[in-house]
Design a protein around this motif. Structure first.
Motif, PDB file in Angstrom:
ATOM      1  N   GLN A  70     -32.142   8.735  33.087  1.00  0.00           N
ATOM      2  CA  GLN A  70     -31.245   9.814  33.485  1.00  0.00           C
ATOM      3  C   GLN A  70     -31.968  11.160  33.520  1.00  0.00           C
ATOM      4  O   GLN A  70     -31.777  11.958  34.449  1.00  0.00           O
ATOM      5  CB  GLN A  70     -30.076   9.892  32.505  1.00  0.00           C
ATOM      6  N   LEU A 116     -29.715   4.525  34.750  1.00  0.00           N
ATOM      7  CA  LEU A 116     -28.840   5.674  34.978  1.00  0.00           C
ATOM      8  C   LEU A 116     -29.411   6.620  36.014  1.00  0.00           C
ATOM      9  O   LEU A 116     -28.809   7.628  36.314  1.00  0.00           O
ATOM     10  CB  LEU A 116     -28.636   6.448  33.677  1.00  0.00           C
ATOM     11  N   LEU A 141     -29.926  -0.514  31.568  1.00  0.00           N
ATOM     12  CA  LEU A 141     -28.941   0.368  32.180  1.00  0.00           C
ATOM     13  C   LEU A 141     -29.691   1.453  32.949  1.00  0.00           C
ATOM     14  O   LEU A 141     -30.259   2.370  32.365  1.00  0.00           O
ATOM     15  CB  LEU A 141     -28.036   0.981  31.112  1.00  0.00           C
ATOM     16  N   ALA A 174     -32.071   4.137  29.105  1.00  0.00           N
ATOM     17  CA  ALA A 174     -31.010   4.714  29.937  1.00  0.00           C
ATOM     18  C   ALA A 174     -31.137   6.228  29.993  1.00  0.00           C
ATOM     19  O   ALA A 174     -31.081   6.839  31.067  1.00  0.00           O
ATOM     20  CB  ALA A 174     -29.641   4.307  29.388  1.00  0.00           C
ATOM     21  N   ILE A 175     -31.346   6.844  28.830  1.00  0.00           N
ATOM     22  CA  ILE A 175     -31.384   8.304  28.792  1.00  0.00           C
ATOM     23  C   ILE A 175     -32.621   8.836  29.497  1.00  0.00           C
ATOM     24  O   ILE A 175     -32.566   9.840  30.209  1.00  0.00           O
ATOM     25  CB  ILE A 175     -31.325   8.780  27.330  1.00  0.00           C
ATOM     26  N   ILE A 186     -24.786   8.071  38.213  1.00  0.00           N
ATOM     27  CA  ILE A 186     -23.839   7.287  37.415  1.00  0.00           C
ATOM     28  C   ILE A 186     -22.709   6.784  38.292  1.00  0.00           C
ATOM     29  O   ILE A 186     -22.188   5.694  38.087  1.00  0.00           O
ATOM     30  CB  ILE A 186     -23.303   8.110  36.223  1.00  0.00           C
TER      31      ILE A 186
END
Lengths: 292, 360
Positions: B145, B59, B57, B141-142, B269
């Motif tokens: 981000q 982000l 993912l 993902a984090i 996002i």
């Protein structure tokens, strides 16, 4: 000496705020593996709770706001868990986007309810001013936040380690099936974990309220850093979160002394990535025999 | 199966023809706005590869979009200057010489390849560091981000280097809108989108693509079979980053400016929602979804910004709850169901979930 002590004090205070924001995440993300992007909006809701109550209760509003915000955001979290997140266990990435949608809606709701410009919470008189010890100046608000987070950590530690409910929570986290077989209602425990985790966001919101203007994106500005704290500290590890928050806070403030706030952000990011090279699971790891 | 592949080609030719012919038949207004959405669709193809096929993912695609966009922006800014001069925003922010970092971007032979190479190199380094250590799932993902957040903070806080929050704009080299080159731009970006799609399709169809799906579904099993999942994931992440860079560079050509506000956590996002609606695992779904959502976004937010935010939030929730594979997933499961009923054969039994992956 003051040159060293000042960033130390600021670092501890940044770390305390980071920890306050991350504490709730050690429950929802750490214990349950749910990435709740709406956690930041729960913080925002807590801050707005403090704002609404400050008009009603005046001087001691903050002491009313703390439990009320805990209940308000805890209930928000509980509703979220029961209606949506419950169906998403085992799909962490989908949960992330799902809760992002929730957070967009909550932010817009806050803008519609309270207006787009920020609102201010008046700091009560007894929290105004500064504490001066040997040439080092500390605002009382920051002292209050450090004390608050210390109190929260103690309470959580006691709850997890010394109460029956806390023991069940740890059991479900360590081995869900085995806990279920032993007669623990895992879904009930999930709801309780989510309630407490989200409630802690409300407390963080009350603590953040006097530090600046309250806007709908208040939580979003803290949430990314808070997730980094949880990752660096190790999933579901209370002491990991404490150490990681303090370390990142101190790193931030000391790097800022030499350069500026933007470089400090990048340094923190690079340090976290470098740190994960040595300890991919974070500072403290719960030893298991599973593959991941 | 062969039959279906033939249909795929037919659909592709039809869409390609429609995209290109569209520039002739389409109203001026749409020819003006659609290239911008095609740029998002190029990014979306990359996201579909990394997220839909590879299970990563991403982000923070705003970072790579931004790297491509700023590379193009720096080149255009420098090509406007007389020799020895520096851009206005630098002198107003107290610089008197061109930073060393900017110098190579004056040359097209450096800047044009850099649009793809810089994002790919950065993604490669980050990917290797993280995937080697088996940082995956939500952790990845984090962290991606967090990178987007840090990137925007740096861009904003160093105005003497980057133009700060107002970014780079006012390029005289491409006064696209004024000179009425709309149709040329439209065709150029549409061709780029088709090429990106073909590249993605080739990857998905190859052994590489199969391995990628295998890694997504059971990374540990793939490792036990002797492959190195970290390598394949990193390569895919790099391709996604390169596509995002191309999307960003074209965006600058189309829109004529780039600002940090396009690149942060929230816009990154927002790039995902189109892919999620269209179908994360389907390249054509991702591209079409990106275009449709971007169009809906700009139309609705002109009309009423707050209702678009509500709708966007609701879209995330609805797609995740009812159609995690997006519209493309709905269509293909409907088709499978129909085929199963026609042949009166029982529907295929879904493969059991992989035990090793449940705990991730």
């Amino acid at each position: 000496v003051a040159n060293l002590i000042n960033p130390l004090v600021i670092g501890v205070s940044i770390g305390a705020i980071l920890l306050l924001v991350a504490l709730g995440l050690t429950f929802t993300f750490g214990q349950m593996g749910v990435i709740n992007m709406a956690h930041g909006e729960f913080i925002m809701a807590g801050a707005y709770t403090a704002y609404v109550l400050s008009d009603l209760f005046g001087r001691m509003a903050i002491f009313v706001a703390l439990p009320v915000a805990f209940l308000v955001t805890g209930l928000m979290g509980l509703i979220l868990e029961v209606t949506l997140i419950r169906h998403f266990y085992g799909r962490p990435l989908d949960t992330l986007l799902l809760t992002w949608g929730v957070s967009l809606i909550l932010q817009q709701l806050a803008r519609d309810l309270f207006g787009a410009p920020g609102v201010q919470v008046d700091v009560p008189g007894w929290l105004q001013g500064q504490l001066t010890v040997g040439g080092v100046v500390v605002e009382w608000v920051r002292v209050f936040d450090v004390l608050l987070v210390a109190g929260c950590v103690t309470a959580i530690w006691f709850y997890l380690q010394r109460t029956r409910q806390g023991r069940r929570m740890r059991a479900v986290m360590q081995n869900r099936e085995l806990a279920g077989v032993s007669g623990i209602a895992a879904s009930r425990v999930d709801q309780r974990t989510f309630f407490i985790g989200s409630g802690l966001a409300g407390i963080a919101g009350v603590a953040l309220a006097p530090l600046g203007a309250i806007v709908s994106t208040l939580g979003q500005s803290y949430i990314v850093d808070a997730f980094l704290v949880v990752i660096a500290g190790g999933l579901g590890q209370l002491r990991g979160a404490v150490f990681a928050a303090l370390a990142l806070g101190l790193l931030n403030s000391f790097v800022q002394v030499w350069t500026d706030a933007s470089i400090a952000k990048v340094v923190v990011f690079v340090v976290v990535i470098a740190f994960l090279q040595f300890r991919p699971q974070g500072l403290f790891v719960l030893r298991t025999r599973s593959l991941t | 199966m062969k039959n279906r592949r033939w249909i795929g080609y037919a659909v592709f030719v039809f869409v390609a023809a429609w995209l290109l012919a569209g520039s002739v038949g389409l109203q001026e207004y749409y020819v003006g706005i659609f290239p911008k959405y095609f740029c998002y669709a190029i990014v979306g193809v990359g996201i579909a590869l990394a997220w839909g096929r590879g299970g990563m993912l991403v982000l923070g695609q705003g970072v790579y979009f931004g790297l491509g966009a700023y590379t193009m922006g720096m080149y255009l800014t420098l090509s406007d200057l007389e020799p020895g001069k520096i851009p206005d925003f630098m002198s107003t922010n107290g610089r008197s010489t061109l930073p060393l970092l900017w110098k190579p971007f004056a040359h097209a032979w450096f800047a044009i390849p850099a649009i793809v190479i810089i994002p790919m190199v950065i993604a490669g380094v980050i990917g290797l560091l993280l995937f080697r250590q088996r940082v995956r799932g939500p952790y990845f993902a984090i962290i991606s981000q967090a990178l987007a957040a840090a990137f925007v903070i740096v861009l904003t806080a160093q105005p003497a280097f980057t133009g700060g929050s107002s970014g780079l704009s006012n390029f005289s080299a491409f006064p696209v809108v004024e000179t009425g080159q709309l149709r040329e731009v439209y065709i150029g970006v549409a061709v780029a989108l088709l090429l990106a799609f073909l590249l993605g399709r080739q990857l998905v169809r190859s052994r590489f693509g199969r391995l990628l799906v295998a890694i997504r579904d059971a990374e540990d099993r793939v490792r036990f079979l002797g492959y190195d999942p970290a390598l394949f994931k990193t390569l895919t992440f790099m391709v996604a980053a390169g596509l995002a860079g191309v999307g960003g560079a074209l965006y600058v050509l189309v829109v004529g400016s780039v600002t940090p506000s396009l690149l942060g956590v929230v816009p990154s996002i927002a790039l995902l929602i189109g892919v999620a609606v269209g179908g994360r695992a389907s390249l054509i779904g991702a591209a079409a979804g990106s275009v449709a959502v971007a169009y809906a976004s700009s139309t609705l937010s002109d009309w009423s910004p707050s209702s678009w935010t509500y709708l966007q939030g609701a879209l995330f929730i609805i797609v995740m709850v009812f159609a995690p594979k997006g519209l493309a997933g709905l269509i293909s499961s409907g088709r499978d169901g129909l085929a199963a009923r026609r042949s009166k054969a029982p529907a295929p039994v879904p493969a059991p979930a992989d035990v090793a992956e449940v705990g991730v």
